[in-house]
Design a protein around this motif. Structure first.
Motif, PDB file in Angstrom:
ATOM      1  N   HIS A   1     -21.598 -47.519 -36.310  1.00  0.00           N
ATOM      2  CA  HIS A   1     -20.643 -46.417 -36.463  1.00  0.00           C
ATOM      3  C   HIS A   1     -20.522 -45.678 -35.132  1.00  0.00           C
ATOM      4  CE1 HIS A   1     -18.294 -43.392 -38.700  1.00  0.00           C
ATOM      5  NE2 HIS A   1     -18.771 -42.571 -37.783  1.00  0.00           N
ATOM      6  N   ASN A   2     -19.296 -45.519 -34.643  1.00  0.00           N
ATOM      7  CA  ASN A   2     -19.036 -44.861 -33.365  1.00  0.00           C
ATOM      8  C   ASN A   2     -18.531 -43.437 -33.574  1.00  0.00           C
ATOM      9  OD1 ASN A   2     -19.178 -47.148 -31.187  1.00  0.00           O
ATOM     10  ND2 ASN A   2     -18.072 -48.044 -32.935  1.00  0.00           N
ATOM     11  N   LEU A   3     -18.928 -42.560 -32.663  1.00  0.00           N
ATOM     12  CA  LEU A   3     -18.548 -41.145 -32.729  1.00  0.00           C
ATOM     13  C   LEU A   3     -18.199 -40.688 -31.312  1.00  0.00           C
ATOM     14  CD1 LEU A   3     -18.540 -38.530 -34.551  1.00  0.00           C
ATOM     15  CD2 LEU A   3     -20.855 -38.126 -33.692  1.00  0.00           C
ATOM     16  N   VAL A   4     -17.073 -39.974 -31.178  1.00  0.00           N
ATOM     17  CA  VAL A   4     -16.579 -39.560 -29.861  1.00  0.00           C
ATOM     18  C   VAL A   4     -16.719 -38.052 -29.701  1.00  0.00           C
ATOM     19  CG1 VAL A   4     -14.571 -39.542 -28.316  1.00  0.00           C
ATOM     20  CG2 VAL A   4     -14.932 -41.474 -29.876  1.00  0.00           C
ATOM     21  N   VAL A   5     -17.151 -37.627 -28.508  1.00  0.00           N
ATOM     22  CA  VAL A   5     -17.298 -36.204 -28.203  1.00  0.00           C
ATOM     23  C   VAL A   5     -17.019 -36.013 -26.724  1.00  0.00           C
ATOM     24  CG1 VAL A   5     -19.790 -36.416 -27.715  1.00  0.00           C
ATOM     25  CG2 VAL A   5     -18.864 -34.195 -28.421  1.00  0.00           C
ATOM     26  N   CYS A   6     -16.766 -34.787 -26.325  1.00  0.00           N
ATOM     27  CA  CYS A   6     -16.755 -34.422 -24.908  1.00  0.00           C
ATOM     28  C   CYS A   6     -17.644 -33.199 -24.770  1.00  0.00           C
ATOM     29  CB  CYS A   6     -15.334 -34.118 -24.422  1.00  0.00           C
ATOM     30  SG  CYS A   6     -15.312 -33.484 -22.729  1.00  0.00           S
ATOM     31  N   THR A   7     -18.855 -33.393 -24.238  1.00  0.00           N
ATOM     32  CA  THR A   7     -19.799 -32.271 -24.173  1.00  0.00           C
ATOM     33  C   THR A   7     -19.438 -31.291 -23.065  1.00  0.00           C
ATOM     34  OG1 THR A   7     -21.299 -33.463 -22.666  1.00  0.00           O
ATOM     35  CG2 THR A   7     -21.720 -33.678 -25.043  1.00  0.00           C
ATOM     36  N   LEU A   8     -18.701 -31.756 -22.049  1.00  0.00           N
ATOM     37  CA  LEU A   8     -18.439 -30.901 -20.878  1.00  0.00           C
ATOM     38  C   LEU A   8     -17.180 -30.066 -21.013  1.00  0.00           C
ATOM     39  CD1 LEU A   8     -19.323 -33.464 -18.048  1.00  0.00           C
ATOM     40  CD2 LEU A   8     -20.702 -31.533 -18.805  1.00  0.00           C
TER      41      LEU A   8
ATOM     42  N   VAL B   1     -24.216 -35.158 -29.635  1.00  0.00           N
ATOM     43  CA  VAL B   1     -25.013 -36.109 -28.857  1.00  0.00           C
ATOM     44  C   VAL B   1     -26.489 -36.084 -29.238  1.00  0.00           C
ATOM     45  CG1 VAL B   1     -23.455 -36.159 -26.880  1.00  0.00           C
ATOM     46  CG2 VAL B   1     -25.277 -34.452 -26.938  1.00  0.00           C
ATOM     47  N   PHE B   2     -26.930 -35.038 -29.903  1.00  0.00           N
ATOM     48  CA  PHE B   2     -28.353 -34.907 -30.245  1.00  0.00           C
ATOM     49  C   PHE B   2     -28.624 -35.275 -31.695  1.00  0.00           C
ATOM     50  CE2 PHE B   2     -31.693 -31.856 -31.839  1.00  0.00           C
ATOM     51  CZ  PHE B   2     -32.774 -32.619 -31.419  1.00  0.00           C
ATOM     52  N   GLU B   3     -27.764 -34.797 -32.600  1.00  0.00           N
ATOM     53  CA  GLU B   3     -27.984 -35.082 -34.024  1.00  0.00           C
ATOM     54  C   GLU B   3     -26.685 -35.526 -34.681  1.00  0.00           C
ATOM     55  OE1 GLU B   3     -29.891 -31.561 -35.444  1.00  0.00           O
ATOM     56  OE2 GLU B   3     -28.269 -30.236 -34.829  1.00  0.00           O
ATOM     57  N   PRO B   4     -26.166 -36.689 -34.219  1.00  0.00           N
ATOM     58  CA  PRO B   4     -24.878 -37.154 -34.749  1.00  0.00           C
ATOM     59  C   PRO B   4     -24.894 -37.385 -36.257  1.00  0.00           C
ATOM     60  CG  PRO B   4     -25.988 -38.898 -33.491  1.00  0.00           C
ATOM     61  CD  PRO B   4     -26.720 -37.623 -33.214  1.00  0.00           C
TER      62      PRO B   4
ATOM     63  N   LEU C   1      -1.513 -49.722 -44.784  1.00  0.00           N
ATOM     64  CA  LEU C   1      -2.845 -49.593 -44.180  1.00  0.00           C
ATOM     65  C   LEU C   1      -2.916 -48.359 -43.284  1.00  0.00           C
ATOM     66  CD1 LEU C   1      -3.498 -53.327 -43.208  1.00  0.00           C
ATOM     67  CD2 LEU C   1      -4.771 -51.998 -44.924  1.00  0.00           C
ATOM     68  N   ALA C   2      -1.836 -48.126 -42.526  1.00  0.00           N
ATOM     69  CA  ALA C   2      -1.848 -47.004 -41.575  1.00  0.00           C
ATOM     70  C   ALA C   2      -2.058 -45.677 -42.296  1.00  0.00           C
ATOM     71  CB  ALA C   2      -0.541 -46.981 -40.774  1.00  0.00           C
ATOM     72  N   ARG C   3      -1.582 -45.589 -43.533  1.00  0.00           N
ATOM     73  CA  ARG C   3      -1.732 -44.334 -44.280  1.00  0.00           C
ATOM     74  C   ARG C   3      -3.190 -44.053 -44.658  1.00  0.00           C
ATOM     75  NH1 ARG C   3       3.516 -45.724 -46.351  1.00  0.00           N
ATOM     76  NH2 ARG C   3       2.645 -46.809 -48.141  1.00  0.00           N
ATOM     77  N   LEU C   4      -4.038 -45.042 -44.522  1.00  0.00           N
ATOM     78  CA  LEU C   4      -5.464 -44.857 -44.823  1.00  0.00           C
ATOM     79  C   LEU C   4      -6.258 -44.351 -43.616  1.00  0.00           C
ATOM     80  CD1 LEU C   4      -6.052 -48.220 -46.752  1.00  0.00           C
ATOM     81  CD2 LEU C   4      -5.410 -45.988 -47.710  1.00  0.00           C
ATOM     82  N   VAL C   5      -5.595 -44.355 -42.444  1.00  0.00           N
ATOM     83  CA  VAL C   5      -6.312 -44.058 -41.196  1.00  0.00           C
ATOM     84  C   VAL C   5      -6.099 -42.599 -40.814  1.00  0.00           C
ATOM     85  CG1 VAL C   5      -6.658 -44.724 -38.802  1.00  0.00           C
ATOM     86  CG2 VAL C   5      -5.943 -46.446 -40.480  1.00  0.00           C
ATOM     87  N   THR C   6      -7.139 -41.800 -40.934  1.00  0.00           N
ATOM     88  CA  THR C   6      -7.030 -40.375 -40.615  1.00  0.00           C
ATOM     89  C   THR C   6      -7.398 -40.119 -39.153  1.00  0.00           C
ATOM     90  OG1 THR C   6      -9.340 -39.940 -41.174  1.00  0.00           O
ATOM     91  CG2 THR C   6      -7.725 -39.798 -42.974  1.00  0.00           C
ATOM     92  N   ARG C   7      -7.013 -38.947 -38.687  1.00  0.00           N
ATOM     93  CA  ARG C   7      -7.414 -38.536 -37.337  1.00  0.00           C
ATOM     94  C   ARG C   7      -8.937 -38.573 -37.204  1.00  0.00           C
ATOM     95  NH1 ARG C   7      -6.683 -32.533 -36.655  1.00  0.00           N
ATOM     96  NH2 ARG C   7      -8.552 -32.673 -37.923  1.00  0.00           N
ATOM     97  N   ASP C   8      -9.636 -37.990 -38.175  1.00  0.00           N
ATOM     98  CA  ASP C   8     -11.092 -37.935 -38.062  1.00  0.00           C
ATOM     99  C   ASP C   8     -11.713 -39.331 -38.047  1.00  0.00           C
ATOM    100  OD1 ASP C   8     -10.688 -35.243 -38.097  1.00  0.00           O
ATOM    101  OD2 ASP C   8     -11.989 -34.816 -39.817  1.00  0.00           O
ATOM    102  N   ALA C   9     -11.086 -40.287 -38.743  1.00  0.00           N
ATOM    103  CA  ALA C   9     -11.599 -41.656 -38.721  1.00  0.00           C
ATOM    104  C   ALA C   9     -11.508 -42.251 -37.319  1.00  0.00           C
ATOM    105  CB  ALA C   9     -10.821 -42.526 -39.706  1.00  0.00           C
ATOM    106  N   MET C  10     -10.529 -41.791 -36.540  1.00  0.00           N
ATOM    107  CA  MET C  10     -10.356 -42.318 -35.179  1.00  0.00           C
ATOM    108  C   MET C  10     -11.191 -41.544 -34.149  1.00  0.00           C
ATOM    109  SD  MET C  10      -6.335 -43.384 -35.195  1.00  0.00           S
ATOM    110  CE  MET C  10      -5.720 -41.913 -36.025  1.00  0.00           C
ATOM    111  N   ILE C  11     -11.782 -40.417 -34.556  1.00  0.00           N
ATOM    112  CA  ILE C  11     -12.764 -39.705 -33.723  1.00  0.00           C
ATOM    113  C   ILE C  11     -14.172 -40.167 -34.104  1.00  0.00           C
ATOM    114  CG2 ILE C  11     -13.668 -37.425 -33.080  1.00  0.00           C
ATOM    115  CD1 ILE C  11     -10.958 -36.216 -33.864  1.00  0.00           C
ATOM    116  N   GLY C  12     -14.298 -40.626 -35.340  1.00  0.00           N
ATOM    117  CA  GLY C  12     -15.600 -41.081 -35.831  1.00  0.00           C
ATOM    118  C   GLY C  12     -16.265 -40.090 -36.762  1.00  0.00           C
ATOM    119  N   THR C  13     -15.637 -38.934 -36.991  1.00  0.00           N
ATOM    120  CA  THR C  13     -16.207 -37.956 -37.918  1.00  0.00           C
ATOM    121  C   THR C  13     -15.746 -38.203 -39.350  1.00  0.00           C
ATOM    122  OG1 THR C  13     -14.409 -36.445 -37.350  1.00  0.00           O
ATOM    123  CG2 THR C  13     -16.495 -36.145 -36.202  1.00  0.00           C
TER     124      THR C  13
END
Lengths: 214, 116, 87
Positions: free
Chosen positions: A114-121, A147-150, A196-208
């Motif tokens: 499972h992948n999760l995207v963030v920008c800490t800076l 980044v510490f407790e995903p 299928l596209a209707r199943l894909v949420t923004r958060d699913a593409m961030i990983g949350t």
């Protein structure tokens, strides 16, 4: 006319999120600065009002629906999926989307990863594909903790991962931007790309989030 | 006397913080304009996103805690444009002062808004 | 560039993109990303040298030690070559 009503927004927003009551509220110092900076840039010939309007329109057109269409194609077309994971910028441009100068990397969720995207800076986000980031993505809480407790952060989004899933966090520290290709949900065999596209949420593409079940 | 490990306030990865509240809002017109100005300034070579981030970082943690996202962005955009010499501090101050006389709300403070 | 690299344990007083929590940590180059203008110069309006950029993968155990949620979960970050040293 007493004043120009295109600057006024009333009623619920199409997305269901609240509007900021800034257009009709008392004029603030920072709003005056925006007006002044914009007027000076135009008067000095650096840009035109039409260019500013066109840029706003261009950003308004960029929404998670574009990323969802890319994901649906990847779910449906193994060659496209392979190309997306190899060189996402080229694949998305080949798909016909204008993503400007975006350097995109696509990472794929499976039953093991499972992948999760963030920008800490700051707040780096694939805005040229998905539009502007949500408010929570830019908060101290998300930037500090992803980044510490995903896994704990994911639980706050309602995502509980199986015990044998590996979490891969991606900190957007420099010139690349990341989009998650969520795992294709079960029970979606034979569905059209549009469905299928209707199943894909923004958060699913961030990983949350995960892709919705049909 | 003071000492520090040199970590800067914006460099947040791994710091303790509260729960993530998944809030969002639709952007107001003035926020979209700030975003568009930054993008166009970059495209036209007036300054770049790295300069924007540098100014945001140098504004400090208090600005992060007390100002909204696009309030910080217009402040950082202005900082870069002053440094680049696109306009002077006096030009900006006088224009902001004049804008305050146009009307009490953002909509009414637009040039040409009254005959739109 | 070696496959195993360590992020230099420096505390730079200006605009840098090597996050503090990775300084001194060792990881593996996941892929080379090509060269990009150095943000440490671009941020100040200066002409920028081209710097190689790498995507480096760290284990959560390497970054957080025993406090990691899961030792073999990973963290990928993009680090410019001048912030990396061979291990």
């Amino acid at each position: 006319m007493p004043h120009d009503h295109h600057d006024h927004q009333h009623g619920p927003s199409p997305s269901g999120h609240p509007y900021r009551a800034d257009n009709d509220g008392p004029l603030t110092y920072w709003q005056r600065m925006e007006i002044a900076v914009r007027e000076l840039l135009v008067e000095k010939g650096h840009m035109t009002a039409a260019e500013i309007s066109a840029q706003i329109d261009a950003m308004d057109e960029r929404s998670p629906a574009r990323g969802a269409a890319v994901v649906a194609r990847a779910w449906s077309d193994p060659d496209f999926r392979a190309q997306l994971l190899e060189d996402a910028s080229a694949a998305v441009r080949g798909f016909g989307l204008d993503i400007g100068p975006l350097n995109l990397i696509a990472v794929e969720n499976t039953d093991r990863v499972h992948n999760l995207v963030v920008c800490t800076l700051c707040s780096c986000y694939p805005r040229d594909l998905l539009g502007l980031p949500p408010d929570w993505y830019k908060t101290r809480a998300y930037r500090s903790r992803a980044v510490f407790e995903p896994r704990k952060v994911l639980r706050e989004f309602g995502v509980e991962l199986p015990a044998d899933t590996t979490v891969r966090v991606h900190d957007s520290t420099a010139d690349m931007r990341y989009v998650v290709v969520p795992a294709r949900p079960p029970g979606t065999e034979g569905m059209t790309e549009e469905a299928l596209a209707r199943l894909v949420t923004r958060d699913a593409m961030i990983g949350t989030g995960l892709a919705k079940r049909p | 006397m003071s000492d520090t490990d040199g970590r800067r306030w914006h460099d947040m990865g791994g710091q303790p913080a509260g729960p993530v509240v998944p809030e969002d809002h639709d952007f107001a017109l003035w926020e979209k304009r700030v975003d568009a100005l930054m993008v166009l300034c970059g495209r036209k070579g007036l300054f770049n996103v790295h300069g924007l981030r540098r100014a945001l970082e140098d504004m400090g943690e208090d600005a992060f805690e007390t100002m909204s996202y696009y309030e910080r962005w217009i402040a950082a955009t202005n900082q870069n444009l002053i440094e680049t010499g696109v306009y002077t501090i006096a030009e900006l101050a006088e224009r902001m002062d004049e804008i305050a006389t146009r009307g009490p709300s953002y909509g009414e403070a637009q040039t040409g808004a009254k005959d739109g | 560039m070696a496959n195993r690299v360590r992020v230099k344990a420096l505390a730079a007083p200006g605009h840098v993109r090597a996050p503090f929590y990775l300084r001194g940590r060792t990881g593996v180059i996941e892929r080379e990303l090509g060269v990009f203008g150095n943000p440490e110069q671009l941020a100040y309006g200066l002409p920028a040298e081209e710097k190689p950029l790498y995507r480096v993968r760290f284990t959560m155990a390497e970054i957080w030690g025993a406090a990691a949620e899961r030792q073999d979960d990973t963290l990928d970050a993009e680090i410019y070559g001048h912030w990396l040293e061979k291990v």
